[in-house]
Design an enzyme around this catalytic site. Structure first.
Site, PDB file in Angstrom:
ATOM      1  N   GLU A   3       3.910   0.427  -3.147  1.00 53.55           N
ATOM      2  CA  GLU A   3       4.449   0.070  -1.825  1.00 53.55           C
ATOM      3  C   GLU A   3       3.346  -0.691  -1.121  1.00 53.55           C
ATOM      4  OE1 GLU A   3       4.351   0.432   2.048  1.00 53.55           O
ATOM      5  OE2 GLU A   3       4.739   2.572   1.772  1.00 53.55           O
ATOM      6  N   CYS A  19       3.548   1.301   7.670  1.00 43.53           N
ATOM      7  CA  CYS A  19       4.199   0.354   6.754  1.00 43.53           C
ATOM      8  C   CYS A  19       5.438  -0.249   7.403  1.00 43.53           C
ATOM      9  CB  CYS A  19       4.623   1.050   5.466  1.00 43.53           C
ATOM     10  SG  CYS A  19       3.529   2.328   4.859  1.00 43.53           S
TER      11      CYS A  19
END
Length: 526
Positions: free
Chosen positions: A265, A302
């Site tokens: 990720e 994120c």
């Protein structure tokens, strides 16, 4: 629990002899005690061999045993009390209330996977009973289940030192799948990592797990991480971090004689679409919500809303004015590491100097080193499309508004975005036509689509997806949060005409696990 600066290799703790490394105080950059001994390549090899030795024994344990192991880790994190929170606060600069919440999220992730292991559906049991009399050809008895993929390497993240680190979602889902785990501790929170690693080590001992089910190594440079990913006994990798770091691991994994999956990720700008009727109805409240989301955790999420898109209008200008007013009162906050702070400042400088980009507002000036000053910029769609660099993530509390001419222009910009973790739409009833036209594009761009909310905050649940097309992740079919994160570390095995007594319990005729199975095309517990 005392921090000793040691590497954890199964049930042993050893002082690495590959040099000394220190965690740094996020607020000052000063070294925190103690010094940590960096792991050697021999330590990496020992950890991998132990994990391989543990794999078959661990994955074949009764589901209840693995569930109890996960729950023991969760309880151990709670039992650390203020000792853990104080050390995380020193190393990350994150506020203690935020860290208390993150610890509970970590605990809840472990409990979610314990529950998932117990209910047995993760086996994915499918049975096609034999059809010996079928013509023109009979069918053999066929049964399918999923097993763990093998030892997994996990790389801790800087921005979530608990929930995406040593005992975070990657570790929890891999252990739930029956895979031993070797964690590379993040250099920014070495003390936190050792505290949590010792909790897992103790939980493994207390629940009588195989010795190699968990290890944790410490790096002085990139050689330890590269050796871990390249080791022939590692079967998969979980990573949360920068695009450069993630792609380096992907390259190393693909260069092996036997390539392995890397679930990385990496980066996302999380576009937020502000549609006209929504701005007409509540520009002020949307602006305040946006600013709160932008500055949360110094923007080090994120899912931070780094890009806004809207049609030019008076209502948009009202939103801009309200956002500028709200942002101007925001205090600067300490970032996770000096390097992250430096990268954020470089990103701000690039935005300040970019042609066709205008500064809308800034927060209050920084008062000490390594604090991030929030900033809000604007540009038009033509400038954005002509400058690919404007789409790059600036990790921290800055955002760019893209003003579009009309709905077609808005949709054109949306088609040019790279893959994202999230996209958000603020809509009212009058916006449904525009939203409906955007949805097919947005489904292709992101792993999660939100309406009338902001993307910061990721629920730990069965339906959550925290993933998306490249470069948000290296594999768009996966998620690093939620129950289906376990799928990354499982693979299917088919058993043909195997005697019932030799079948795994999930596939035996009497269904001793009492779990749901697909039998001859029908979902049943029979």
């Amino acid at each position: 629990m005392q921090i000793l600066g040691e590497t954890i290799i199964g049930q042993r703790s050893v002082r690495g002899d590959a040099g000394e490394v220190f965690a740094l105080a996020a607020a000052t950059g000063e070294k925190l005690q103690p010094a940590f001994g960096a792991s050697s390549l021999a330590d990496v090899n020992t950890a991998c061999e132990l994990a391989e030795d543990a794999f078959d024994a661990y994955r074949q344990l009764p589901d209840e045993r693995r569930a109890l192991f996960l729950e023991a880790i969760a309880q151990g994190l709670l039992d650390l009390g203020d000792t853990l929170i104080e050390r995380v606060h020193q190393e990350s600069g994150l506020p203690k209330p935020r860290l208390e919440g993150e610890r509970m999220r970590t605990v809840n992730q472990l409990k979610l996977f314990a529950s998932l292991v117990r209910d047995g559906r993760w086996h994915g049991a499918v049975i096609d009973n034999a059809l010996p009399d079928r013509t023109p050809l009979p069918r053999a008895d066929l049964r399918l289940r999923r097993i763990g993929i093998g030892p997994v390497a996990v790389f801790g993240a800087s921005n979530f030192p608990l929930a995406f680190s040593v005992a975070g979602g990657d570790t929890a889902s891999a252990l739930a799948a029956g895979c031993p785990v070797i964690v590379k501790a993040h250099p920014a929170h070495l003390g936190t990592s050792e505290l949590v690693g010792r909790v897992i080590q103790k939980a493994a001992y207390d629940t009588n797990m195989p010795a190699g089910v968990f290890s944790m190594v410490i790096d002085k440079d990139i050689s330890v991480g590269q050796a871990l990913v390249s080791h022939p006994l590692i079967s998969a990798v979980g990573f949360t971090g920068s695009r450069r770091g993630g792609l380096a691991l992907v390259a190393a994994a693909q260069a092996r004689p036997v390539p392995i999956p890397v679930y990385a990720e990496m980066s996302s700008i999380n576009p937020v679409f502000l549609l006209p009727a929504a701005l007409s109805a509540r520009a002020d409240s949307i602006a305040k919500g946006f600013v709160e989301s932008l500055v949360m955790g110094a923007g080090q999420f994120c899912t931070n809303p780094g890009i806004l898109l809207a049609l030019e209008s008076d209502h948009l200008e009202a939103f801009v004015a309200a956002a500028a007013h709200a942002l101007s009162d925001k205090l600067p906050t300490t970032m996770l590491t000096p390097n992250i702070h430096g990268a954020y400042c470089n990103g701000l400088n690039s935005l300040h100097s970019a042609s066709g980009v205008e500064l809308v507002a800034e927060g209050k000036e920084a008062e000490s080193a390594y604090q991030a000053r929030p900033a809000f910029f604007r540009t038009d769609s033509a400038t954005f499309l002509a400058n690919p660099g404007l789409e790059e993530e600036n990790f921290g509390p800055s955002a760019l508004l893209i003003v579009c001419k009309d709905a077609d222009d808005l949709r054109n910009v949306a088609t040019k975005f790279a893959g994202q973790l999230t996209v958000t739409l603020h809509v009212d009833e009058g916006d449904h036509t525009i939203a409906q036209a955007l949805m097919p594009t947005l489904e292709r761009k992101a792993g999660r689509i939100l309406f009338n909310d902001f993307p910061t905050g990721v629920e730990v649940s069965y339906a959550m997806v925290h993933g998306g097309p490249f470069p948000a992740t290296s594999d768009s079919r996966s998620t690093s949060v939620g129950a289906t994160a376990i799928d990354r570390f499982l693979r299917p095995v088919c058993y043909q005409s195997v005697p019932d007594s030799l079948l795994p319990p999930a596939l035996q005729q009497g269904n001793p696990l009492d779990t749901w199975r697909l039998v001859d095309g029908h979902l049943t517990k029979g």
